[in-house]
Design a protein around this motif. Structure first.
Motif, PDB file in Angstrom:
ATOM      1  N   HIS A  61       0.821  -1.208   0.000  1.00 14.68           N
ATOM      2  CA  HIS A  61       0.000   0.000   0.000  1.00 14.68           C
ATOM      3  C   HIS A  61       0.858   1.263   0.000  1.00 14.68           C
ATOM      4  O   HIS A  61       0.551   2.236  -0.700  1.00 14.68           O
ATOM      5  N   VAL A  62       1.925   1.254   0.779  1.00 13.89           N
ATOM      6  CA  VAL A  62       2.808   2.426   0.839  1.00 13.89           C
ATOM      7  C   VAL A  62       3.470   2.669  -0.514  1.00 13.89           C
ATOM      8  O   VAL A  62       3.470   3.798  -1.036  1.00 13.89           O
ATOM      9  N   LEU A  63       4.025   1.599  -1.099  1.00 13.75           N
ATOM     10  CA  LEU A  63       4.701   1.747  -2.392  1.00 13.75           C
ATOM     11  C   LEU A  63       3.713   2.165  -3.489  1.00 13.75           C
ATOM     12  O   LEU A  63       4.039   3.010  -4.332  1.00 13.75           O
ATOM     13  N   ASP A  64       2.528   1.579  -3.469  1.00 17.83           N
ATOM     14  CA  ASP A  64       1.518   1.904  -4.481  1.00 17.83           C
ATOM     15  C   ASP A  64       1.121   3.380  -4.383  1.00 17.83           C
ATOM     16  O   ASP A  64       0.991   4.071  -5.395  1.00 17.83           O
ATOM     17  N   ALA A  65       0.928   3.854  -3.152  1.00 20.07           N
ATOM     18  CA  ALA A  65       0.542   5.249  -2.957  1.00 20.07           C
ATOM     19  C   ALA A  65       1.632   6.200  -3.440  1.00 20.07           C
ATOM     20  O   ALA A  65       1.345   7.226  -4.080  1.00 20.07           O
ATOM     21  N   ILE A  66       2.882   5.863  -3.147  1.00 15.23           N
ATOM     22  CA  ILE A  66       4.005   6.716  -3.567  1.00 15.23           C
ATOM     23  C   ILE A  66       4.104   6.745  -5.090  1.00 15.23           C
ATOM     24  O   ILE A  66       4.238   7.811  -5.706  1.00 15.23           O
ATOM     25  N   VAL A  67       4.045   5.575  -5.709  1.00 15.96           N
ATOM     26  CA  VAL A  67       4.175   5.499  -7.171  1.00 15.96           C
ATOM     27  C   VAL A  67       3.056   6.268  -7.860  1.00 15.96           C
ATOM     28  O   VAL A  67       3.300   7.033  -8.806  1.00 15.96           O
ATOM     29  N   ARG A  68       1.818   6.098  -7.393  1.00 15.96           N
ATOM     30  CA  ARG A  68       0.686   6.785  -8.019  1.00 15.96           C
ATOM     31  C   ARG A  68       0.810   8.307  -7.904  1.00 15.96           C
ATOM     32  O   ARG A  68       0.514   9.034  -8.855  1.00 15.96           O
ATOM     33  N   ALA A  69       1.266   8.758  -6.749  1.00 19.39           N
ATOM     34  CA  ALA A  69       1.404  10.198  -6.546  1.00 19.39           C
ATOM     35  C   ALA A  69       2.492  10.782  -7.443  1.00 19.39           C
ATOM     36  O   ALA A  69       2.313  11.836  -8.058  1.00 19.39           O
ATOM     37  N   VAL A  70       3.615  10.083  -7.556  1.00 23.84           N
ATOM     38  CA  VAL A  70       4.735  10.582  -8.373  1.00 23.84           C
ATOM     39  C   VAL A  70       4.359  10.560  -9.851  1.00 23.84           C
ATOM     40  O   VAL A  70       4.666  11.497 -10.600  1.00 23.84           O
ATOM     41  N   VAL A  71       3.688   9.491 -10.290  1.00 25.30           N
ATOM     42  CA  VAL A  71       3.261   9.407 -11.692  1.00 25.30           C
ATOM     43  C   VAL A  71       2.316  10.550 -12.033  1.00 25.30           C
ATOM     44  O   VAL A  71       2.341  11.095 -13.140  1.00 25.30           O
ATOM     45  N   ALA A  72       1.482  10.939 -11.072  1.00 18.33           N
ATOM     46  CA  ALA A  72       0.543  12.044 -11.287  1.00 18.33           C
ATOM     47  C   ALA A  72       1.232  13.407 -11.250  1.00 18.33           C
ATOM     48  O   ALA A  72       0.587  14.435 -11.431  1.00 18.33           O
ATOM     49  N   GLY A  73       2.539  13.426 -11.023  1.00 17.25           N
ATOM     50  CA  GLY A  73       3.280  14.682 -11.008  1.00 17.25           C
ATOM     51  C   GLY A  73       3.328  15.351  -9.650  1.00 17.25           C
ATOM     52  O   GLY A  73       3.711  16.518  -9.540  1.00 17.25           O
ATOM     53  N   GLU A  74       2.959  14.622  -8.599  1.00 13.78           N
ATOM     54  CA  GLU A  74       2.962  15.194  -7.258  1.00 13.78           C
ATOM     55  C   GLU A  74       4.251  14.822  -6.518  1.00 13.78           C
ATOM     56  O   GLU A  74       4.912  13.847  -6.849  1.00 13.78           O
ATOM     57  N   ARG A  75       4.558  15.613  -5.512  1.00 18.71           N
ATOM     58  CA  ARG A  75       5.775  15.398  -4.718  1.00 18.71           C
ATOM     59  C   ARG A  75       5.383  14.774  -3.378  1.00 18.71           C
ATOM     60  O   ARG A  75       4.561  15.312  -2.651  1.00 18.71           O
ATOM     61  N   VAL A  76       5.975  13.625  -3.079  1.00 15.84           N
ATOM     62  CA  VAL A  76       5.698  12.935  -1.816  1.00 15.84           C
ATOM     63  C   VAL A  76       6.879  13.189  -0.876  1.00 15.84           C
ATOM     64  O   VAL A  76       8.011  12.784  -1.154  1.00 15.84           O
ATOM     65  N   SER A  77       6.614  13.868   0.213  1.00 13.54           N
ATOM     66  CA  SER A  77       7.683  14.231   1.141  1.00 13.54           C
ATOM     67  C   SER A  77       7.420  13.627   2.513  1.00 13.54           C
ATOM     68  O   SER A  77       6.339  13.795   3.080  1.00 13.54           O
ATOM     69  N   VAL A  78       8.411  12.901   3.022  1.00 13.32           N
ATOM     70  CA  VAL A  78       8.341  12.319   4.371  1.00 13.32           C
ATOM     71  C   VAL A  78       9.453  12.976   5.201  1.00 13.32           C
ATOM     72  O   VAL A  78      10.641  12.729   4.959  1.00 13.32           O
ATOM     73  N   THR A  79       9.059  13.771   6.152  1.00 13.05           N
ATOM     74  CA  THR A  79      10.029  14.526   6.951  1.00 13.05           C
ATOM     75  C   THR A  79      11.025  13.595   7.651  1.00 13.05           C
ATOM     76  O   THR A  79      10.642  12.631   8.293  1.00 13.05           O
ATOM     77  N   GLY A  80      12.313  13.917   7.517  1.00 15.04           N
ATOM     78  CA  GLY A  80      13.370  13.122   8.132  1.00 15.04           C
ATOM     79  C   GLY A  80      13.805  11.944   7.294  1.00 15.04           C
ATOM     80  O   GLY A  80      14.885  11.382   7.513  1.00 15.04           O
TER      81      GLY A  80
END
Length: 212
Positions: free
Chosen positions: A26-45
């Motif tokens: 679920h984590v990997l799928d969410a990250i991939v979908r967001a990046v493909v859509a042109g969004e930036r996924v940021s996890v502090t630290g």
């Protein structure tokens, strides 16, 4: 460490291997979908994932040394966070027990909302399915309407042909009846002159006999 080893590493903390595998997926799928859509996924630290566009350029084939034109493309990029960098460089030490001390991401730091992206993707799929189903129904209705129209035209054509045939037959019958009547009327007219001629001959004979 591969994906299976990662799942094993967190299986105890997640309450089982299946739960750990689902969490990783679920984590990997969410990250991939967001990046493909042109969004930036940021996890502090930890770091950030983003989509980077590379313009068209020239490069050299390492095997032949030939200059090759590379088309414009997009690639994913990961930038490690400061906390991650400090741990890797050794300026900070990893804790002996427990989890790595990474700052918790504040609300909204996961830019673009990976969960929202997943929901949007699911909604798009449902909408696409509905649109496809509606298009299929419309196509079936159109086909049925065309077939019905064609059948109606054929039936109408048959009826028209039958009417024309009946009308032609009536006309032919009427012509024949008219011809018969005309023939019947003309026949007596031809006989009448013959009778008159015979009467004249008889009168002439009688007149001659009287003179004699």
């Amino acid at each position: 460490m591969n994906k299976a080893q990662l799942v094993e590493a967190i299986a105890d903390k997640m309450g089982g291997r299946q739960q750990a595998a689902d969490a990783v997926d679920h984590v990997l799928d969410a990250i991939v979908r967001a990046v493909v859509a042109g969004e930036r996924v940021s996890v502090t630290g930890f770091g950030s994932f983003e989509k980077v566009d590379r313009p068209a350029r020239y490069a050299r084939n390492p095997q032949t040394g030939e200059r090759v034109r590379v088309k414009k493309t997009s690639v994913p990029r990961f930038r490690a966070g400061q906390g991650f960098k400090d741990l890797v460089s050794g300026s900070k030490k990893l804790p002996r027990g427990g989890e790595v001390s990474v700052k918790k991401a504040p609300k909204g730091s996961l830019t673009g909302g990976a969960a929202a992206t997943v929901k949007k993707a699911a909604a798009k799929k449902v909408t696409a399915k509905k649109a496809t189903a509606a298009a299929k129904k419309a196509a079936v209705k159109k086909t049925t309407a065309k077939k019905t129209t064609a059948v109606a035209k054929k039936v109408t054509a048959k009826k028209t042909t039958a009417k024309k045939t009946a009308a032609a037959a009536k006309k032919t019958t009427a012509k024949k009846a008219t011809a018969k009547k005309a023939t019947a009327k003309k026949a007596p007219a031809k006989k009448a002159p013959a009778k008159k001629s015979a009467a004249r001959k008889t009168t002439a004979k009688k007149a001659t006999a009287r003179k004699a």
